[in-house]
Each structure stands twice: as C-alpha cells, then as structure tokens.
Design a protein around this motif. Structure first.
Motif, mmCIF file in Angstrom:
data_model
loop_
_atom_site.group_PDB
_atom_site.id
_atom_site.type_symbol
_atom_site.label_atom_id
_atom_site.label_comp_id
_atom_site.label_asym_id
_atom_site.label_seq_id
_atom_site.Cartn_x
_atom_site.Cartn_y
_atom_site.Cartn_z
ATOM 1 N N ARG A 1 20.981 -99.789 2.434
ATOM 2 C CA ARG A 1 21.671 -99.935 1.154
ATOM 3 C C ARG A 1 22.270 -101.337 1.067
ATOM 4 N NH1 ARG A 1 26.544 -95.977 -0.542
ATOM 5 N NH2 ARG A 1 27.567 -97.226 1.064
ATOM 6 N N GLY A 2 22.757 -101.840 2.195
ATOM 7 C CA GLY A 2 23.268 -103.211 2.230
ATOM 8 C C GLY A 2 22.202 -104.228 1.852
ATOM 9 N N LEU A 3 20.979 -104.000 2.308
ATOM 10 C CA LEU A 3 19.879 -104.903 1.943
ATOM 11 C C LEU A 3 19.650 -104.914 0.435
ATOM 12 C CD1 LEU A 3 17.304 -104.074 4.766
ATOM 13 C CD2 LEU A 3 18.485 -106.266 4.418
ATOM 14 N N VAL A 4 19.728 -103.740 -0.172
ATOM 15 C CA VAL A 4 19.535 -103.649 -1.618
ATOM 16 C C VAL A 4 20.674 -104.363 -2.336
ATOM 17 C CG1 VAL A 4 19.245 -102.101 -3.595
ATOM 18 C CG2 VAL A 4 18.260 -101.484 -1.385
ATOM 19 N N PHE A 5 21.908 -104.125 -1.888
ATOM 20 C CA PHE A 5 23.051 -104.819 -2.497
ATOM 21 C C PHE A 5 22.886 -106.337 -2.368
ATOM 22 C CE2 PHE A 5 25.900 -100.909 -1.873
ATOM 23 C CZ PHE A 5 25.908 -100.598 -3.229
ATOM 24 N N MET A 6 22.445 -106.794 -1.205
ATOM 25 C CA MET A 6 22.279 -108.225 -0.997
ATOM 26 C C MET A 6 21.204 -108.769 -1.942
ATOM 27 S SD MET A 6 22.270 -110.194 2.668
ATOM 28 C CE MET A 6 20.626 -109.797 3.171
ATOM 29 N N LYS A 7 20.118 -108.016 -2.107
ATOM 30 C CA LYS A 7 19.051 -108.433 -3.026
ATOM 31 C C LYS A 7 19.577 -108.540 -4.450
ATOM 32 C CE LYS A 7 14.484 -107.092 -4.645
ATOM 33 N NZ LYS A 7 13.424 -106.083 -4.602
ATOM 34 N N MET A 8 20.516 -107.674 -4.796
ATOM 35 C CA MET A 8 21.095 -107.667 -6.134
ATOM 36 C C MET A 8 22.203 -108.707 -6.291
ATOM 37 S SD MET A 8 21.272 -103.514 -6.573
ATOM 38 C CE MET A 8 22.073 -103.512 -8.168
ATOM 39 N N GLY B 1 11.712 -103.086 -6.619
ATOM 40 C CA GLY B 1 12.155 -102.662 -7.941
ATOM 41 C C GLY B 1 12.965 -101.385 -7.875
ATOM 42 N N LYS B 2 13.477 -100.981 -9.024
ATOM 43 C CA LYS B 2 14.262 -99.750 -9.171
ATOM 44 C C LYS B 2 15.472 -99.708 -8.233
ATOM 45 C CE LYS B 2 10.340 -97.091 -10.852
ATOM 46 N NZ LYS B 2 9.549 -95.868 -10.749
ATOM 47 N N GLU B 3 16.142 -100.845 -8.119
ATOM 48 C CA GLU B 3 17.261 -100.948 -7.191
ATOM 49 C C GLU B 3 18.357 -99.921 -7.471
ATOM 50 O OE1 GLU B 3 15.662 -103.706 -8.278
ATOM 51 O OE2 GLU B 3 14.979 -104.521 -6.367
ATOM 52 N N LYS B 4 18.636 -99.652 -8.747
ATOM 53 C CA LYS B 4 19.689 -98.680 -9.064
ATOM 54 C C LYS B 4 19.312 -97.285 -8.567
ATOM 55 C CE LYS B 4 21.777 -101.206 -12.837
ATOM 56 N NZ LYS B 4 22.132 -101.255 -14.242
#
Length: 167
Positions: free
Chosen positions: A96-103, A70-73
C-alpha cells in the motif's frame, strides 16, 4: 453400469456446485502465477463475493491490479480491507505504501513503511522503499539512513543510491 454413470454425474455436479471462496481463491492464485492478472482478479473477486471476510483475497486482488497498473484508488481500498481484516500483514502495509508513493502521497507511504517495519523489522526492501520515500520528500539524511539499513540486511540493490546520494 447405470449406477456408476449416475455416481459420476452426481460427483461432477457436486464439484461444480460446491466451488467456494477457497476454490476461487486458489484459481486466482493459479492464474496470477501464470501471469494472467486479469483472470486472477476475476477469481479473487468471486472469492470475496463468496466470503467478504477473506483478507488474502483482498490482498491478492490488490496486488494483481498493482502489477497491471492503474486503478490506484481500488488498490488502496482492497489493501485497506485486507488490513482491516489482518492488521499485522507487513506485506500489505509495504505494498500500500508503494501505491501511496506512486500517487505522490509520500507521508502516507512513509507511515505504511514504518508500520511494516514495526511488524517485521528485518525486511530489507521496506527500508529501501522508506529511503526512496524520504528522498522524494527531500530528506536525504533519512533516505541514506534507511538505504544503509537495507544494505546491512542484504539488499545490494541500494548500493548505487548510497554511492550517489550519501557520504
């Protein structure tokens, strides 16, 4: 005896008042290693308040939150600040790439993975993640190319993906 008591009191008082960004950062690391990510985030936040230029505190706060989910932003914001302060942190680019991919922002993820590889070209997990991002975009050829590179660098976890998707 009175001097000794005063000395002990002053020592304890000084230690308590002198807690700084490094101390809070170390407490954050300790809590993160103990699996208490929420408490770690609190300490990393205190370390940032004490020293707003502490790139490792931003990185580790983002990573701790990433482990919780959660809280990706907010995670992206912390990785952005960490990278602003330390642009050659390949791990921050990868995470950060992992978070972008999740999004679902695969182009941004691919950009981060490529930057991570540019900084450290022998990191097999980044190639695996880059392959995954290309697969999500429907580019099987580039996905296979990166999974193969990941395997060449010793990541056997990509073998199933290679067997299922690549010639």
């Amino acid at each position: 005896m009175r001097k000794l008591k005063n000395f002990i009191f002053l020592t304890i008082f000084t230690v308590l008042l002198s807690c700084n960004g490094t101390d809070n950062y170390n407490l954050g690391i300790y809590n993160a290693r103990q699996g208490n990510q929420e408490k770690a985030i609190e300490y990393f936040t205190k370390a940032i308040e004490d020293n707003p230029e502490y790139s490792d505190a931003y990185y580790n706060r983002a990573y701790a939150q990433q482990l919780i989910g959660g809280k990706e932003k907010q995670i992206i914001s912390d990785y952005n600040k960490s990278l602003e302060l330390n642009p050659n942190d390949n791990e921050a680019h990868m995470n950060r790439g992992l978070v972008f991919m999740k999004m679902g922002e695969n182009d941004k993820a691919i950009s981060d993975y490529k930057k991570s590889i540019e900084i450290k070209s022998d990191y097999p997990i980044v190639y695996a993640n880059l392959g995954n991002a290309y697969k999500l975009k429907g580019d099987n050829e580039k996905a296979c190319e990166n999974w193969k590179k990941s395997l060449e660098l010793g990541n056997r976890n990509v073998e199933l993906r290679l067997n299922l998707n690549c010639e």
